[in-house]
Design a protein around this motif. Sequence first.
Motif, PDB file in Angstrom:
ATOM      1  N   UNK A 256      -5.211   4.486 -19.702  1.00 53.90           N
ATOM      2  CA  UNK A 256      -6.565   4.004 -19.911  1.00 53.90           C
ATOM      3  C   UNK A 256      -7.485   4.377 -18.745  1.00 53.90           C
ATOM      4  N   UNK A 257      -6.999   4.200 -17.543  1.00 51.95           N
ATOM      5  CA  UNK A 257      -7.803   4.526 -16.367  1.00 51.95           C
ATOM      6  C   UNK A 257      -8.058   6.032 -16.264  1.00 51.95           C
ATOM      7  N   UNK A 258      -7.070   6.834 -16.608  1.00 47.04           N
ATOM      8  CA  UNK A 258      -7.234   8.282 -16.506  1.00 47.04           C
ATOM      9  C   UNK A 258      -8.044   8.848 -17.666  1.00 47.04           C
ATOM     10  N   UNK A 259      -8.063   8.165 -18.787  1.00 46.61           N
ATOM     11  CA  UNK A 259      -8.893   8.602 -19.918  1.00 46.61           C
ATOM     12  C   UNK A 259     -10.369   8.501 -19.563  1.00 46.61           C
TER      13      UNK A 259
ATOM     14  N   UNK B   4      -7.204  -1.751  -6.819  1.00 48.84           N
ATOM     15  CA  UNK B   4      -8.161  -0.933  -7.567  1.00 48.84           C
ATOM     16  C   UNK B   4      -9.242  -0.380  -6.643  1.00 48.84           C
ATOM     17  N   UNK B   5      -9.717  -1.204  -5.720  1.00 51.14           N
ATOM     18  CA  UNK B   5     -10.746  -0.752  -4.773  1.00 51.14           C
ATOM     19  C   UNK B   5     -10.236   0.421  -3.929  1.00 51.14           C
ATOM     20  N   UNK B   6      -8.984   0.332  -3.471  1.00 48.02           N
ATOM     21  CA  UNK B   6      -8.414   1.441  -2.683  1.00 48.02           C
ATOM     22  C   UNK B   6      -8.285   2.701  -3.534  1.00 48.02           C
TER      23      UNK B   6
ATOM     24  N   UNK C 283       0.864  -1.176   0.000  1.00 47.17           N
ATOM     25  CA  UNK C 283       0.000   0.000   0.000  1.00 47.17           C
ATOM     26  C   UNK C 283       0.900   1.225   0.000  1.00 47.17           C
ATOM     27  N   UNK C 284       1.242   1.701  -1.205  1.00 44.86           N
ATOM     28  CA  UNK C 284       2.145   2.838  -1.330  1.00 44.86           C
ATOM     29  C   UNK C 284       1.415   4.173  -1.268  1.00 44.86           C
ATOM     30  N   UNK C 285       0.083   4.119  -1.377  1.00 48.21           N
ATOM     31  CA  UNK C 285      -0.694   5.348  -1.377  1.00 48.21           C
ATOM     32  C   UNK C 285      -1.126   5.788  -2.759  1.00 48.21           C
ATOM     33  N   UNK C 286      -0.628   5.112  -3.820  1.00 49.70           N
ATOM     34  CA  UNK C 286      -1.104   5.421  -5.170  1.00 49.70           C
ATOM     35  C   UNK C 286      -1.142   4.145  -6.003  1.00 49.70           C
ATOM     36  N   UNK C 287      -2.101   4.112  -6.907  1.00 49.38           N
ATOM     37  CA  UNK C 287      -2.365   2.900  -7.682  1.00 49.38           C
ATOM     38  C   UNK C 287      -1.181   2.488  -8.542  1.00 49.38           C
TER      39      UNK C 287
ATOM     40  N   UNK D 231     -10.511   8.167  -4.763  1.00 49.53           N
ATOM     41  CA  UNK D 231     -10.884   9.069  -5.847  1.00 49.53           C
ATOM     42  C   UNK D 231      -9.778   9.240  -6.862  1.00 49.53           C
ATOM     43  N   UNK D 232      -8.814   8.351  -6.825  1.00 54.47           N
ATOM     44  CA  UNK D 232      -7.661   8.430  -7.726  1.00 54.47           C
ATOM     45  C   UNK D 232      -8.047   8.078  -9.156  1.00 54.47           C
ATOM     46  N   UNK D 233      -9.011   7.189  -9.318  1.00 52.65           N
ATOM     47  CA  UNK D 233      -9.499   6.790 -10.634  1.00 52.65           C
ATOM     48  C   UNK D 233     -11.022   6.747 -10.593  1.00 52.65           C
ATOM     49  N   UNK D 234     -11.614   6.865 -11.763  1.00 53.20           N
ATOM     50  CA  UNK D 234     -13.051   6.659 -11.892  1.00 53.20           C
ATOM     51  C   UNK D 234     -13.287   5.167 -12.084  1.00 53.20           C
ATOM     52  N   UNK D 235     -14.444   4.661 -11.707  1.00 49.04           N
ATOM     53  CA  UNK D 235     -14.697   3.232 -11.882  1.00 49.04           C
ATOM     54  C   UNK D 235     -14.667   2.857 -13.363  1.00 49.04           C
ATOM     55  N   UNK D 236     -13.789   1.943 -13.753  1.00 49.07           N
ATOM     56  CA  UNK D 236     -13.783   1.512 -15.154  1.00 49.07           C
ATOM     57  C   UNK D 236     -15.024   0.681 -15.450  1.00 49.07           C
TER      58      UNK D 236
END
Length: 140
Positions: free
Chosen positions: A131-134, A78-80, A18-22, A85-90
């Motif tokens: 892809x996730x950020x798009x 991905x759940x974390x 758990x680094x704090x970012x995906x 709020x780091x990514x929108x749900x794909x």
Amino acid sequence: ELLADALVRYSASDAGIDTGNLRDDLVQVYGHSYGIGNHVIQAAMQEILSNVRQHLDWLEQFVPGRITQRRAAARALFDRALARGEIAPPAELNLVMDLVPALLLHGFNTRGQKVSRASIARCVDGVLMPLLHAGGGHGR
């Protein structure tokens, strides 16, 4: 039997990543899953990749839950990221989760590229994160 014992003892769910970012979480969990930094597990995973169909059947028979454990560890990341709020749900999370392993397997089997931390980072940085950020997520 030795391979099965090693894989049972070396689970991605034991990594505690758990680094704090995906992005960093993914690079670390896939690195752990493919045995980066552990020559015994890395050799076992390279052997599995060399004949994936035969070995996946074997893994499911002799090391039940190995693939399920790896998938659950990735899903937790991905759940974390979603909770932060780091990514929108794909739309297709299962497909997204399959991308890095599929790209690594393809590179190994078609171009002889061994799985390394650099190859994992290229897949995560070049394909997965864009892809996730798009899709509207924020963060790195």
